[in-house]
Design an enzyme around this catalytic site. Structure first.
Site, PDB file in Angstrom:
ATOM      1  CG  HIS A  34      43.059  29.152  47.265  1.00  0.00           C
ATOM      2  ND1 HIS A  34      41.749  28.754  47.410  1.00  0.00           N
ATOM      3  CD2 HIS A  34      43.557  29.252  48.520  1.00  0.00           C
ATOM      4  CE1 HIS A  34      41.461  28.626  48.689  1.00  0.00           C
ATOM      5  NE2 HIS A  34      42.541  28.918  49.393  1.00  0.00           N
ATOM      6  CG  HIS A  87      38.846  23.798  53.450  1.00  0.00           C
ATOM      7  ND1 HIS A  87      39.510  22.960  54.290  1.00  0.00           N
ATOM      8  CD2 HIS A  87      39.693  24.845  53.251  1.00  0.00           C
ATOM      9  CE1 HIS A  87      40.690  23.470  54.604  1.00  0.00           C
ATOM     10  NE2 HIS A  87      40.812  24.625  53.988  1.00  0.00           N
ATOM     11  CG  ASP A 261      43.955  31.685  59.778  1.00  0.00           C
ATOM     12  OD1 ASP A 261      44.470  30.764  60.427  1.00  0.00           O
ATOM     13  OD2 ASP A 261      43.298  31.506  58.730  1.00  0.00           O
TER      14      ASP A 261
END
Length: 726
Positions: A34, A87, A261
């Protein structure tokens, strides 16, 4: 969570000692598929990411692209940011929170570039619509997206929804965001200078989302909905809205040197990546992180993926002002360390729990060398059908039916920029700061890429560009979300390689740089792998905020532009990848993609802006039959006829003409057909297929039968999703 033995050996050889538990967990997450793209990065060099308009390309939280200057031939100092993320696994385990936090994450990626979010686009993929579990996931995901997006005040203006049996055990939720910034406001995720402080701003840190990155890098198990729930983050859109406004003040007052972020791998991922990009290190004091839960340990603080958090690099003299701004908006604020010129070091209550080279942590993961197999091409096996029955089945399919049930739940006009709303070929928002409109298209076509990964992905790229051009927009740049199954299976990896190469080749042909993206692999479950799914979010610019309607007018001829079947009697109407074959059974090869795609797109965008054009509409899912039905409105209809040219004398060929989904085609309704023919001369064929009429109905004539449906009949056929879920 556990670090693979082979990776542990590499890590401990680099460290010269055993890894601490926190280090092992940090490497396990940041070296996951990921985060590290271990199976996909070797393929991604196929993409062309450069262009005069590209300010920041791949590798940051979001890409930055300059908008055209309407007064010159160059580009302005007003920029848009583009980002996209998936997601997928979280949305299977918890559809509401999984989808909602996907929106929150991509919005924060936008903010970290010094941009204000102005538009969202979501592309959603679920199992067969007649399955109750698919509908449960569908409803939960749409509710999560609408709740979060509506609460933070960012309009959702574009997207797509597809249903395919192979998503049953693993849905996909891909969310893109467009932001607005300029030359003076822009910041990046590259740490600037040793001695600057690292400040954590936003929600308090809890234990939610632990191990989310590693969870996203594994196949879903049968028990995923219960066992993996702790890996799913829980969002708070009201806290995100406060964070958006806090970020806006910090950027306006020039208080931020760099930003990241907090997404995958939480604080450990964001802070280490930020300093690694600057070739620097950091000293973190984990006990100084503001926490939501008592007795959290170092590993939990480092890797929790609690939402609505940002990590800022702040000059020491600006720290107090940052605290004041956070206090004004009631947002948490902790000074958690500083940038150094050494290693990435984290301590907890006086004990060093991490001491590693930041660049090795972020970039040291070895790439996978995987075997792949070339997908096979199907034989031609077409069914015999009743035309009215086939027409109604295709038009009413959940894949081609109206998506109004979805987008009516989204606030698509908040921010008063939206010029073209969802439900059209592309959304359009006004960027008054630059005096231009920005069009947005997003989606893929799993039927296409299941049938032919490479050609299907090329068609997906051309389809998105055609969507923009149909609204008068010239493509500017794109980001991709490349979704695949388990790459360790050669047939799956072969399909994934096909979509990467196909998307890259067509974007290059279109001269559209792919400036960023996301990869999501291991989308596999006990029910099997997903189709290779190359979601593309593409933006284009228009010289104003208006766009031609897709609704037919009572006046003007209807021309089909770009159809090679009608132009050449020797061209076969291939039906591979079509909704028609999915409904009726059978198989066929996928339609070829035109060689002169770029010229077609550029001309379509120019023609769509001309005064004689009454309506324009892209031809895609469901083929011409669906495109014609979609153009019928309350005020006018269409009378269409199968042309005699093109050798369409056989019934099967006429069915192919109606239902094939060849890309690079559009319907143009015009009061000056000769002008359209002249414009496309030598680039794309133009064939008259009908005209507008005052009666709000579709009259379709073919050699052996006539079909007629008024606007209410068509609305009833296209209301499949609303009828089932309302």
């Amino acid at each position: 969570m556990s670090l693979a033995d082979s990776d542990r050996e590499l890590v401990e050889e680099e460290l010269g000692r055993e890894a601490t538990p926190a280090e092992a967990a940090l490497f396990e997450n940041l070296w996951s598929e990921h985060c590290a793209y271990r199976s996909s990065r070797p393929l991604l060099s196929a993409f062309d990411s450069e262009g005069e308009q590209v300010v920041v390309g791949p590798g940051d939280d979001a890409a930055v692209v300059a908008l055209p200057n309407p007064d010159t031939e160059g580009y302005s100092d007003t920029y848009v940011t583009l980002g996209i993320e998936s997601h997928n696994h979280p949305s299977y385990v918890d559809p509401f929170d999984g989808a909602a936090t996907g929106v929150g994450g991509i919005v924060r990626d936008t903010m970290s570039m010094g941009a204000y979010p102005i538009a969202l686009a979501d592309s959603l993929y679920f199992g067969a619509f007649d399955r109750e579990h698919s509908k449960y996931l569908f409803e939960g995901v749409v509710e999560g997206i609408s709740h979060y997006g509506n609460c933070i005040g960012v309009p959702t203006v574009a997207g797509s929804v597809d249903f395919h049996a192979d998503y049953e055990g693993n849905p996909l939720v891909n969310v893109a965001c467009v932001g607005l910034t300029d030359e003076d406001r822009m910041i990046t995720a590259v740490a600037q200078e040793p001695g600057n402080k690292l400040v954590l701003v936003g929600n308090a840190t809890g234990r939610d989302g632990l191990g989310g990155a590693s969870f996203a890098s594994e196949d879903l198990s049968e028990d995923a909905e219960t066992e993996d729930r702790p890996a799913v983050q829980v969002g708070d859109p009201y806290a995100e809205k406060l964070l958006i406004e806090t970020n806006e003040v910090l950027v306006e007052e020039n208080l931020v040197e760099s930003a990241r972020d907090l997404g995958a791998a939480g604080l450990g991922g964001a802070s280490s990546e930020l300093v690694a990009k600057g070739g620097l290190g950091a000293d973190l004091r984990l006990e100084d992180v503001h926490q939501r839960e008592p007795n959290m340990n170092a590993l939990e603080i480092l890797l929790a993926e609690s939402q609505e958090r940002m990590c800022y690099e702040v000059a020491p003299e600006n720290v107090e002002r940052v605290r004041e701004v956070c206090e004004r908006f009631d947002v948490g604020c902790s000074v958690i360390g500083e940038v150094t010129d050494g290693n990435y070091v984290a301590t907890f209550e006086g004990e060093t729990v991490v001491d590693v080279d930041a660049h090795f942590l972020g970039e040291g993961a070895p790439m996978n060398d995987l075997d792949w197999e070339e997908p096979t091409e199907p034989e031609r096996d077409l069914p015999t059908v009743d035309l009215p029955e086939a027409f109604e089945a295709v038009v009413s399919s959940p894949n081609t039916a109206s998506k109004r049930w979805v987008y009516r739940q989204y606030d698509h006009e908040v921010g008063v920029r939206t010029s073209v709303r969802p439900g059209d070929d592309a959304g359009v928002v006004a960027v008054r700061e630059a005096g231009v409109g920005v069009a947005i298209s997003s989606g893929a076509a799993p039927n296409w890429t299941s049938a032919a990964p490479y050609e299907g992905a090329r068609a997906v790229a051309l389809e998105n560009a055609t969507n923009l051009a149909a609204k008068g927009a010239t493509p500017l740049a794109a980001v991709d979300c490349l979704n695949g199954g388990n790459p360790e299976k050669p047939d799956v990896y072969g399909g994934f390689k096909g979509i990467v190469d196909g998307l890259a080749d067509m974007c290059s042909d279109l001269d559209v740089p792919v400036v960023g993206g996301n990869v999501s692999l291991y989308n596999d479950s006990p029910s099997g792998p997903i189709p290779p799914t190359p979601t593309l979010a593409m933006v284009g610019s228009t010289p104003d905020y208006d766009a031609p309607s897709m609704a037919a007018s009572a006046e003007g001829e209807l021309l089909l532009v770009g159809d090679r079947v009608l132009a050449d009697p020797d061209t076969e109407a291939r039906l591979g990848g079509s909704e028609y074959l999915r409904q009726q059974g059978g198989s066929d090869r996928f339609p070829s993609v035109p060689e002169d795609a770029s010229a077609f797109v550029q001309l379509l965008a120019a023609v769509a802006r001309e005064d004689h054009v009454e309506a324009t509409h892209d031809v895609s899912d469901g083929g011409l039959a669906v495109a014609l039905a979609e153009m019928v409105g309350e005020d006018a209809g269409i009378s269409a006829q199968v042309p005699e040219q093109g050798g369409l004398s056989e019934v099967g060929e006429q069915v192919g003409w109606l239902f094939n989904e060849a890309s690079g085609r559009a319907l143009v309704q015009t009061t000056d057909p000769e002008r359209v023919r002249e414009a496309f001369s030598g680039v794309a064929p133009v064939v008259r297929v009908g005209e507008g009429q005052r009666d709000p109905q579709l009259d379709l004539s073919v050699s052996w039968t006539d079909l007629s449906y008024d606007v209410d009949d068509i609305a009833a056929l296209r209301a499949t999703i609303e009828n089932e879920l309302d």
